[in-house]
Design an enzyme around this catalytic site. Structure first.
Site, short mmCIF file in Angstrom:
data_model
loop_
_atom_site.label_atom_id
_atom_site.label_comp_id
_atom_site.label_asym_id
_atom_site.label_seq_id
_atom_site.Cartn_x
_atom_site.Cartn_y
_atom_site.Cartn_z
N TYR A 439 -8.01 16.39 6.57
CA TYR A 439 -9.16 16.75 7.46
C TYR A 439 -8.59 16.36 8.87
O TYR A 439 -7.08 15.84 9.32
CB TYR A 439 -10.18 15.64 6.77
N GLU A 440 -9.52 15.78 9.16
CA GLU A 440 -9.65 16.23 10.92
C GLU A 440 -8.45 16.82 11.59
O GLU A 440 -7.84 16.19 12.51
CB GLU A 440 -9.55 14.70 10.73
#
Lengths: 596, 596
Positions: A439-440
């Site tokens: 994620y990110e």
């Protein structure tokens, strides 16, 4: 239950000796902090995380979150712990004093985040996302929006989320479809479905402020037509009290590999009322301004979980008796020697330790660059710091979460069969830390950001700025016989970095697909060199302190770990460079059918 | 649900073209097999595994096993599928025809195992353990014991287990405490607790034959006092019917990271009646004779799960549209290009593919060596094959499960956020494959076995035998311009292997702890070179077939994958050797406090 000892001495070393953050009157607000204050704060966080958050980590994983009648329930104990977290003021550390924050620099906050993540990553994500929402509104919101939300977000009374991803639009936000329709002065009705929304709904706080990317009716296609909206779970009356339930709801909880204690939701917006944050169609720009901080936060997750995994693996290796040392019995009164005598157990543990401490130092440096970029009185110096922080953002996110995950796998391996069993806690660390690579921005996206934007589009300026710091440092200490063993391997690795840079510059123009094919190798090489730079600096400081006769055990420990880093981690750059030089062109030439 | 296409063409290539197993009249029983028979069998297994086992894999993971009133229930559908497995005769492939087996060689059986593991690793372990119990009794049991158990184990009507580990005695079996008390002619009462017992109890079969390590009253301490016993769940009457329940019970199910569909039990033996398998105090020797086959079986798990993970990641990479190729739009009619255009996605996929196909070839070679060791008419050649199989046992187990797990992690990464979500199946592959690095001797133990026993104790004889195969092969084709690109990188990697060997030989005597510290690096180098050898041989065969104008697409695909292996995998040996040469001595010198 896993143990945890906050690495407070390491924090002191990094902040006070390595980065020298005290008495920096060139940085706004730094005059208000000193070692005593920092120690008190970090000790307080250490106590809270160890005593309150850690005991909830395993049961949070086992129980997970439940969606009941459209409302998410967090695991047992989370609500009470969160209330204590808010009451103790731990949510406010690095936020703006104007809205009730303590205004502490990021370089202190980053270590609070490490301890929170180490002890309970899933729990730490609730305030983590809140801080992201706070930062977005703080940087881009109107005064009215700030007045409405910031104090509550700073205190933690309300929490926040980031709603970006849609099922068909993950990395490629240009594809997103959620719509925002104007419905009154400065208000919009938001409709669409978002997935993978961390902390999307829960029972910890009275209200949740969703930051949502959506398209206005007149929006251009692609990334230039995305706007950012603040959409509360409950509408907020003019007097600040809560009004009606807004048209946003968690329609499902995702079934995940780990971080079960965090409510990762599918969020449905059905004409939910929201307000614009920043300018129309400038939503991605608003997100990008917070990206360095957000990615640092994810990188710290990689470090935090790796640290607690290491501590437990070490403890187990000291207690578990199996076999005898190859060089002969070490503990004759025991039926077997502790497995710490075995060379491969030592190898795994030292690889983790050298990585963790190196990564921690880099996190401190990165946070300080971010602080300098925001707070330096000298604008030119602020700009330089911003460039360096941008360059190293993919490293602290991508390299540290990759290697942090591997370190967790090794820590699990130290436990043998017990590592695979839930009750020992190690397999949870592996499952939890795995998400940080995704994620990110996946780590592949980080690598591409590094090579495409931070190296090539920047024409090597930031890398050049950094080289101008590394080279004189190496030159200064290389002739010192005591320090040479720490500098030579760094110099060798730096040569691989230079050659890798040359390879990409020379080939990426002719064949742009080379940039993607080479990107992950480049990220790994830069990561190894960056940690090597931190280790060489730590070695210099430690050697100087040793010579001054200070606290010998601590500095000798640093020196031996530095030596291990240089002999085990630094040599990895050579093969990665060979791989890059030999395989990238082939990768770009492959046909679809070659993968069959 | 994950897809799976059995790699049948690859099996044909390995068996028929690479290993040339047909018409080998020097190997007992090989005259009865031909390509047609092999194809029919492997096609049958492919159908069964894809149609029956694969659909149960995800629900087996979700439901797991349940312990109800002392009896384990397997996930829904497992009982019915197992009955079909038995009815179709899939349990009997490689077993002795005297007891109802089909007597097929291991080099065919190993690929049946790959398909079973790929489609449902947890399910495949029930017959897998049964085969282990069969092999132990077949090799060491009395005629009475064979008559009692073998037919039922071969058919799969009954299943088997291996009971070695105790809570305090995992790797170090010398410490084990389970006791065996003589209670009558050739019968013993077994008492003690065993943990991590795969397939320990279940509802798939009428009886379970536990092979149990325990100590007789007069047993010497340590590994020389361990005996092996056959302990049935239900006692068996003289007429072969089932009698009373024996004093053995699953007291708990372990809560594991993965392989939830397999019942991993804590087994309590409370005066359970058992019979000796082999001689008193020779239990470990009895286990060791089956070790090569058992470890090959675990290595194949690493390959099987990696293969299905690859197939799904490739399929996803072809369908998922995100972003555009750096070299320009590839699919202008789509809103974005498939992610297969991105260099780092290609890198991950090709790394998996080159590993899988190389590992598969090595599995075939290893299985053939095992076959030769058992079946060669020429005893001298059987002995040579046995030595080679012993040398490569730690490689097929340790190297392949390590890298197979990493390949699963990469395959998961290709999915981005969806890789973390249970429904997509990728995170299960990561969790399932993780155990293969731990059980049947952790990979650290494999590395130590390689360097301590197979290299040093053997005085390099087996390695020398192998080098005498590799060197003339390399020399023969190195001057061929078309083949040189496949041979040169292998030669470079072989140089690293030689230098690593020299390092260990030179330093291991002076400082035996070096052996442990260097062992994992050595295992990885030998693994990379071994797969490189297989790839070079595959390249030669493919080049020859291309020249002969055969099935161009298949052989061209092999050649491009071989080229990728040589340019991406082979160069990894250099850094591993540097790490070894530079860090091992330091590792052995560290004090306990250096790890703090």
């Amino acid at each position: 239950m896993p143990i945890y000892q906050a690495p407070l001495r390491d924090y002191q070393f990094i902040l006070s000796e390595l980065l020298n953050i005290y008495g920096r009157d060139d940085l706004q607000g730094f005059d208000e902090i000193d070692a005593e204050l920092t120690d008190a704060i970090l000790q307080g966080v250490a106590d809270f995380t160890t005593e309150i958050m850690l005991p909830l980590n395993s049961q949070g994983d086992t129980q997970g979150c439940q969606l009941v009648d459209g409302q998410v329930r967090t695991p047992e104990g989370f609500k009470d712990a969160y209330q204590q977290y808010v009451d103790n003021g731990w949510a406010t550390l690095t936020s703006d004093p104007e809205y009730g924050g303590q205004g502490l620099p990021e370089c202190i906050g980053v270590f609070a985040t490490e301890m929170k993540t180490a002890t309970n990553m899933a729990f730490a994500m609730y305030p983590g996302l809140t801080h992201g929402a706070y930062a977005a509104i703080h940087a881009h919101g109107s005064d009215a929006l700030k007045a409405k939300y910031l104090e509550k977000l700073v205190s933690g009374e309300w929490t926040g989320t980031m709603n970006l991803t849609e099922a068909h639009a993950g990395t490629d936000l240009a594809l997103l479809r959620t719509k925002a329709k104007p419905v009154g002065e400065d208000t919009y009705a938001i409709s669409g479905e978002k997935i993978f929304i961390s902390s999307g709904d829960h029972d910890l706080a009275d209200n949740i402020v969703h930051l949502v990317l959506a398209r206005l009716p007149d929006a251009p296609d692609g990334v230039k037509g995305i706007s950012l909206f603040a959409v509360p779970k409950y509408l907020v009356n003019d007097d600040g009290t809560l009004g009606c339930r807004n048209g946003v709801e968690a329609s499902a909880l995702e079934h995940k590999m780990g971080i079960h204690g965090n409510s990762t939701c599918v969020m449905v917006f059905d004409g939910a009322i929201g307000e614009l944050v920043g300018e129309p169609h400038q939503g991605l720009r608003a997100m990008f301004t917070m990206m360095n901080e957000a990615r640092l936060g994810v990188g710290v997750q990689g470090l935090g979980v790796s640290e607690i995994a290491y501590q437990n693996a070490l403890s187990y290796a000291r207690e578990r008796l199996q076999g005898r040392a190859l060089s002969g019995v070490k503990e004759s009164e025991s039926p077997a020697d502790p497995i710490l005598v075995h060379g491969d157990v030592r190898r795994m543990l030292m690889a983790q330790k050298a990585f963790n401490q190196g990564a921690r130092a880099l996190m401190g440096q990165q946070a300080l660059w971010l602080d300098e970029s925001h707070r330096h009185q000298d604008k030119a110096k602020a700009t330089i710091a911003a460039k360096l922080a941008a360059l190293f953002t993919p490293v602290v996110k991508g390299f540290v979460t990759d290697q942090g995950f591997k370190a967790c796998v090794d820590a699990q391996q130290v436990y043998g069969g017990h590592g695979y069993i839930h009750e020992w806690g190690m397999e949870q660390f592996v499952r939890d830390s795995r998400i940080a690579m995704i994620y990110e921005g996946t780590n592949g996206v980080q690598a591409l950001d590094l090579v495409g934007r931070k190296l090539l589009a920047d024409k090597g300026e930031a890398l050049g700025l950094w080289s101008e710091m590394v080279k004189p440092f190496v030159a200064k200490y290389l002739e010192d016989e005591a320090l040479k063993p720490y500098l030579m391997p760094l110099m060798e690795a730096t040569t691989d970095l230079e050659k890798a840079t040359q390879y990409i510059v020379a080939n990426g123009v002719k064949n742009p697909d080379i940039i993607g094919a080479a990107s992950m190798g480049y990220l790994q090489i830069l990561g190894i060199v960056a940690l090597g730079w931190m280790w060489a600096r730590m070695a210099v400081k430690s050697q100087q302190a040793m010579t001054a006769g200070e606290e010998e055990a601590f500095y000798a420990n640093k020196l031996v770990t530095a030596k291990f880093y240089m002999s085990y981690w630094a040599p990895q750059t050579r093969s990665i460079r060979y791989q890059m030089e030999r395989s990238c062109e082939l990768l770009t030439q492959l046909q679809d059918s070659d993968f069959d």
